[in-house]
Motif scaffolding. Sequence first.
Motif, PDB file in Angstrom:
ATOM      1  N   HIS A   1      14.352  26.621  38.830  1.00 27.58           N
ATOM      2  CA  HIS A   1      14.394  27.863  38.066  1.00 27.58           C
ATOM      3  C   HIS A   1      15.626  28.685  38.423  1.00 27.58           C
ATOM      4  O   HIS A   1      16.255  29.299  37.559  1.00 27.58           O
ATOM      5  N   SER A   2      16.004  28.676  39.702  1.00 29.46           N
ATOM      6  CA  SER A   2      17.201  29.423  40.105  1.00 29.46           C
ATOM      7  C   SER A   2      18.462  28.640  39.808  1.00 29.46           C
ATOM      8  O   SER A   2      19.525  29.223  39.599  1.00 29.46           O
ATOM      9  N   MET A   3      18.362  27.295  39.811  1.00 32.44           N
ATOM     10  CA  MET A   3      19.560  26.483  39.654  1.00 32.44           C
ATOM     11  C   MET A   3      20.066  26.499  38.203  1.00 32.44           C
ATOM     12  O   MET A   3      21.279  26.473  37.965  1.00 32.44           O
ATOM     13  N   ALA A   4      19.127  26.558  37.241  1.00 26.59           N
ATOM     14  CA  ALA A   4      19.505  26.385  35.828  1.00 26.59           C
ATOM     15  C   ALA A   4      20.589  27.373  35.375  1.00 26.59           C
ATOM     16  O   ALA A   4      21.601  26.931  34.807  1.00 26.59           O
ATOM     17  N   PRO A   5      20.454  28.702  35.621  1.00 22.51           N
ATOM     18  CA  PRO A   5      21.532  29.591  35.167  1.00 22.51           C
ATOM     19  C   PRO A   5      22.849  29.315  35.864  1.00 22.51           C
ATOM     20  O   PRO A   5      23.920  29.448  35.249  1.00 22.51           O
ATOM     21  N   VAL A   6      22.785  28.896  37.148  1.00 20.85           N
ATOM     22  CA  VAL A   6      24.024  28.593  37.869  1.00 20.85           C
ATOM     23  C   VAL A   6      24.730  27.411  37.209  1.00 20.85           C
ATOM     24  O   VAL A   6      25.952  27.433  37.012  1.00 20.85           O
ATOM     25  N   VAL A   7      23.953  26.383  36.837  1.00 17.52           N
ATOM     26  CA  VAL A   7      24.533  25.217  36.160  1.00 17.52           C
ATOM     27  C   VAL A   7      25.271  25.656  34.909  1.00 17.52           C
ATOM     28  O   VAL A   7      26.417  25.266  34.661  1.00 17.52           O
ATOM     29  N   MET A   8      24.622  26.520  34.122  1.00 11.48           N
ATOM     30  CA  MET A   8      25.238  26.975  32.871  1.00 11.48           C
ATOM     31  C   MET A   8      26.590  27.643  33.129  1.00 11.48           C
ATOM     32  O   MET A   8      27.586  27.327  32.478  1.00 11.48           O
ATOM     33  N   VAL A   9      26.613  28.589  34.088  1.00 11.37           N
ATOM     34  CA  VAL A   9      27.850  29.356  34.317  1.00 11.37           C
ATOM     35  C   VAL A   9      28.934  28.447  34.887  1.00 11.37           C
ATOM     36  O   VAL A   9      30.086  28.500  34.456  1.00 11.37           O
ATOM     37  N   VAL A  10      28.558  27.582  35.845  1.00 10.10           N
ATOM     38  CA  VAL A  10      29.568  26.730  36.480  1.00 10.10           C
ATOM     39  C   VAL A  10      30.220  25.818  35.444  1.00 10.10           C
ATOM     40  O   VAL A  10      31.447  25.682  35.401  1.00 10.10           O
ATOM     41  N   ILE A  11      29.413  25.232  34.554  1.00  9.45           N
ATOM     42  CA  ILE A  11      29.991  24.320  33.566  1.00  9.45           C
ATOM     43  C   ILE A  11      30.875  25.083  32.593  1.00  9.45           C
ATOM     44  O   ILE A  11      31.973  24.638  32.245  1.00  9.45           O
ATOM     45  N   ALA A  12      30.414  26.269  32.178  1.00  9.82           N
ATOM     46  CA  ALA A  12      31.225  27.067  31.247  1.00  9.82           C
ATOM     47  C   ALA A  12      32.579  27.375  31.871  1.00  9.82           C
ATOM     48  O   ALA A  12      33.629  27.249  31.236  1.00  9.82           O
ATOM     49  N   MET A  13      32.581  27.752  33.162  1.00 10.96           N
ATOM     50  CA  MET A  13      33.834  28.120  33.825  1.00 10.96           C
ATOM     51  C   MET A  13      34.712  26.891  34.062  1.00 10.96           C
ATOM     52  O   MET A  13      35.935  26.986  34.023  1.00 10.96           O
ATOM     53  N   THR A  14      34.080  25.732  34.333  1.00  9.07           N
ATOM     54  CA  THR A  14      34.880  24.524  34.572  1.00  9.07           C
ATOM     55  C   THR A  14      35.630  24.130  33.308  1.00  9.07           C
ATOM     56  O   THR A  14      36.780  23.695  33.367  1.00  9.07           O
ATOM     57  N   THR A  15      34.973  24.286  32.161  1.00  9.41           N
ATOM     58  CA  THR A  15      35.633  23.909  30.905  1.00  9.41           C
ATOM     59  C   THR A  15      36.911  24.712  30.701  1.00  9.41           C
ATOM     60  O   THR A  15      37.879  24.207  30.130  1.00  9.41           O
ATOM     61  N   ALA A  16      36.913  25.963  31.193  1.00 11.25           N
ATOM     62  CA  ALA A  16      38.081  26.827  30.999  1.00 11.25           C
ATOM     63  C   ALA A  16      39.316  26.247  31.664  1.00 11.25           C
ATOM     64  O   ALA A  16      40.440  26.539  31.251  1.00 11.25           O
ATOM     65  N   ALA A  17      39.121  25.394  32.689  1.00 12.55           N
ATOM     66  CA  ALA A  17      40.270  24.829  33.412  1.00 12.55           C
ATOM     67  C   ALA A  17      41.088  23.897  32.531  1.00 12.55           C
ATOM     68  O   ALA A  17      42.235  23.611  32.836  1.00 12.55           O
ATOM     69  N   LEU A  18      40.487  23.399  31.435  1.00 14.90           N
ATOM     70  CA  LEU A  18      41.179  22.398  30.624  1.00 14.90           C
ATOM     71  C   LEU A  18      42.061  23.016  29.542  1.00 14.90           C
ATOM     72  O   LEU A  18      42.805  22.308  28.879  1.00 14.90           O
ATOM     73  N   ILE A  19      41.959  24.349  29.334  1.00 18.58           N
ATOM     74  CA  ILE A  19      42.675  24.977  28.227  1.00 18.58           C
ATOM     75  C   ILE A  19      44.158  25.106  28.555  1.00 18.58           C
ATOM     76  O   ILE A  19      44.500  25.680  29.576  1.00 18.58           O
ATOM     77  N   PRO A  20      45.047  24.588  27.689  1.00 18.08           N
ATOM     78  CA  PRO A  20      46.466  24.887  27.881  1.00 18.08           C
ATOM     79  C   PRO A  20      46.800  26.247  27.267  1.00 18.08           C
ATOM     80  O   PRO A  20      46.650  26.441  26.065  1.00 18.08           O
ATOM     81  N   PHE A  21      47.249  27.200  28.119  1.00 18.20           N
ATOM     82  CA  PHE A  21      47.474  28.563  27.627  1.00 18.20           C
ATOM     83  C   PHE A  21      48.872  28.736  27.049  1.00 18.20           C
ATOM     84  O   PHE A  21      49.094  29.568  26.189  1.00 18.20           O
ATOM     85  N   ALA A  22      49.831  27.979  27.581  1.00 16.44           N
ATOM     86  CA  ALA A  22      51.189  27.961  27.033  1.00 16.44           C
ATOM     87  C   ALA A  22      51.783  26.634  27.470  1.00 16.44           C
ATOM     88  O   ALA A  22      51.122  25.867  28.156  1.00 16.44           O
ATOM     89  N   GLU A  23      53.032  26.377  27.079  1.00 17.04           N
ATOM     90  CA  GLU A  23      53.626  25.088  27.409  1.00 17.04           C
ATOM     91  C   GLU A  23      53.671  24.905  28.925  1.00 17.04           C
ATOM     92  O   GLU A  23      54.357  25.631  29.637  1.00 17.04           O
ATOM     93  N   GLY A  24      52.911  23.944  29.443  1.00 21.78           N
ATOM     94  CA  GLY A  24      52.916  23.677  30.878  1.00 21.78           C
ATOM     95  C   GLY A  24      52.005  24.585  31.684  1.00 21.78           C
ATOM     96  O   GLY A  24      51.949  24.461  32.899  1.00 21.78           O
ATOM     97  N   VAL A  25      51.296  25.523  31.031  1.00 20.60           N
ATOM     98  CA  VAL A  25      50.420  26.443  31.764  1.00 20.60           C
ATOM     99  C   VAL A  25      48.966  26.021  31.553  1.00 20.60           C
ATOM    100  O   VAL A  25      48.360  26.294  30.518  1.00 20.60           O
ATOM    101  N   VAL A  26      48.428  25.284  32.525  1.00 15.66           N
ATOM    102  CA  VAL A  26      47.048  24.837  32.440  1.00 15.66           C
ATOM    103  C   VAL A  26      46.572  24.605  33.867  1.00 15.66           C
ATOM    104  O   VAL A  26      47.355  24.236  34.739  1.00 15.66           O
ATOM    105  N   VAL A  27      45.296  24.864  34.132  1.00 13.64           N
ATOM    106  CA  VAL A  27      44.804  24.716  35.512  1.00 13.64           C
ATOM    107  C   VAL A  27      44.723  23.240  35.879  1.00 13.64           C
ATOM    108  O   VAL A  27      45.215  22.810  36.912  1.00 13.64           O
ATOM    109  N   ALA A  28      44.091  22.420  35.019  1.00 12.59           N
ATOM    110  CA  ALA A  28      43.922  21.005  35.317  1.00 12.59           C
ATOM    111  C   ALA A  28      44.494  20.195  34.164  1.00 12.59           C
ATOM    112  O   ALA A  28      43.887  20.120  33.099  1.00 12.59           O
TER     113      ALA A  28
END
Lengths: 164, 341
Positions: free
Chosen positions: B73-100
């Motif tokens: 019950h406590s883990m489920a919301p954490v899973v949601m937030v962690v996955i949402a934030m991890t996906t953000a690492a893949l976004i290229p914000f400008a040429e060559g500017v991306v976390v992963a």
Amino acid sequence: MFFLLATVAVAAALGMLIARNPVSSALWLVLNLFCIAGLYLTLNASFIGVIQILVYAGAIMVLFLFVIMLLNLSALPGLEEIEWSSVGGFAVGLALLSQLLYVVALQFELGMDPVGAEAAAEVGSAASLGEILFTRYALHLQVAGILLLAATVGAVLLAQRRFQ
Amino acid sequence: MVWTALGAFLVINAMLLSASLLVFAERRVSAFIQNRPGPNRVGPLGLLQPFADVLKFVLKEDVQPAQSNKFIHSMAPVVMVVIAMTTAALIPFAEGVVVADLNVGVIMLLALTSISVYGVTLAGWSSNSKFSLLGGLRSAAQMVSYELSMGLAVISVVLIAGSLNFMEIVEHQNSGGALLGWNAVRNPIGCLIFIVTAFAETNRAPFDLPEAEEELVAGYHTEYSGMKFGMFFLAEYVNWFIASFFIVTLFFGGYLVPFEPQLIALFPALEGSTLLALLQFGSLMLKVGFFAFLFIWVRWTFPRFKYNQLMKVGWKYLLPISLANAILIALGVVLFGAVGL
């Protein structure tokens, strides 16, 4: 890194067997699959590693979980007392077998040469995997496709019969 | 290593801030659509309203339902937030500017979306409430059904670009003045399917069956209170924001500024400069802003699907269309490639 992932993977597999609740069992299996994916990543096989998460953890285990919740299974009966003597015998037998196999492998030089990190990354990339899959293993791919189609048709037929 | 960590820190905080901004935007826009003022009292124009909401979440009592599985019950919301934030690492914000900058970025995105269903399903199961369980089950069925069409829509883009890397996919749209080269022009069916499935995967209206108020109280998060509910709320808004990012990245030229090649030809000093990166970031945010607005617009325009309609749309319409589209695009890539275009 390997030992950390391997330990967690084995522990998760044991947890899956020991857990008495079907849902926690499934969750242990998910953890195990993640560790396997991590092992692939340490081997520079990023494509297979991510596919492992996508297919097994993301699709198959979700369906498992879905079915478990739909069936509303009750908890399994408690753990039985383990007979330690048979466990010991199994371990000794396994050790002997692995020793024998090791000797045989050495004799016939079945051991594989270690592959460098760059070569591994090259082989593990999506492009080279796709190439080998559609040239050398094209027939295997077709056979697997037909098998899956047959399974799908069979599942639909089985499900239909109930409603007629 | 240090720079990656710093970048990740920046991106996570930007996502948190933008989530609160989106909450505010959604409340004001929905108020505008329904012809009422909306929250406009806390701070100038009501801008501080989301921060007041967060304060309220933090101060509320955290209630654990009786007979629930406490850990999950406590883990489920954490899973949601962690996955949402991890996906953000893949976004290229400008040429060559991306976390992963991953070579398998596209598959990583699909893998992360497919895991995020665990958060909702486990939240529904562990709450020990029939409304939550039904919400969780609906969400599992919905996400598995729409993932297939989404994957096929993404595959059609991968076929065109010939790469699984987001940066290369964006750069590949840099033709025809970086406007006609957009994948939305070259692959309009795939674009539409991706947008529809993005709505379904983020559980936004008209696909918000997991939390249909009239039938299920609040669906999978009925039994959540305080900051744990706040985390579901946060994950939903971040997912929605990130979905807009990926719609833009895959189909609307990503960070490319319209007429970028012509612009660089006019001012050669611009090539590789910070100003260009800023322009690209600005252009990305403008496009993303439009799609974020589209999510609100659609929510207050279309009624929710019924469950059977949802399944029918997913399996009987979207899946065959996306399959046919993928084959069509593959043929097109081969034919145009043979001509040398």
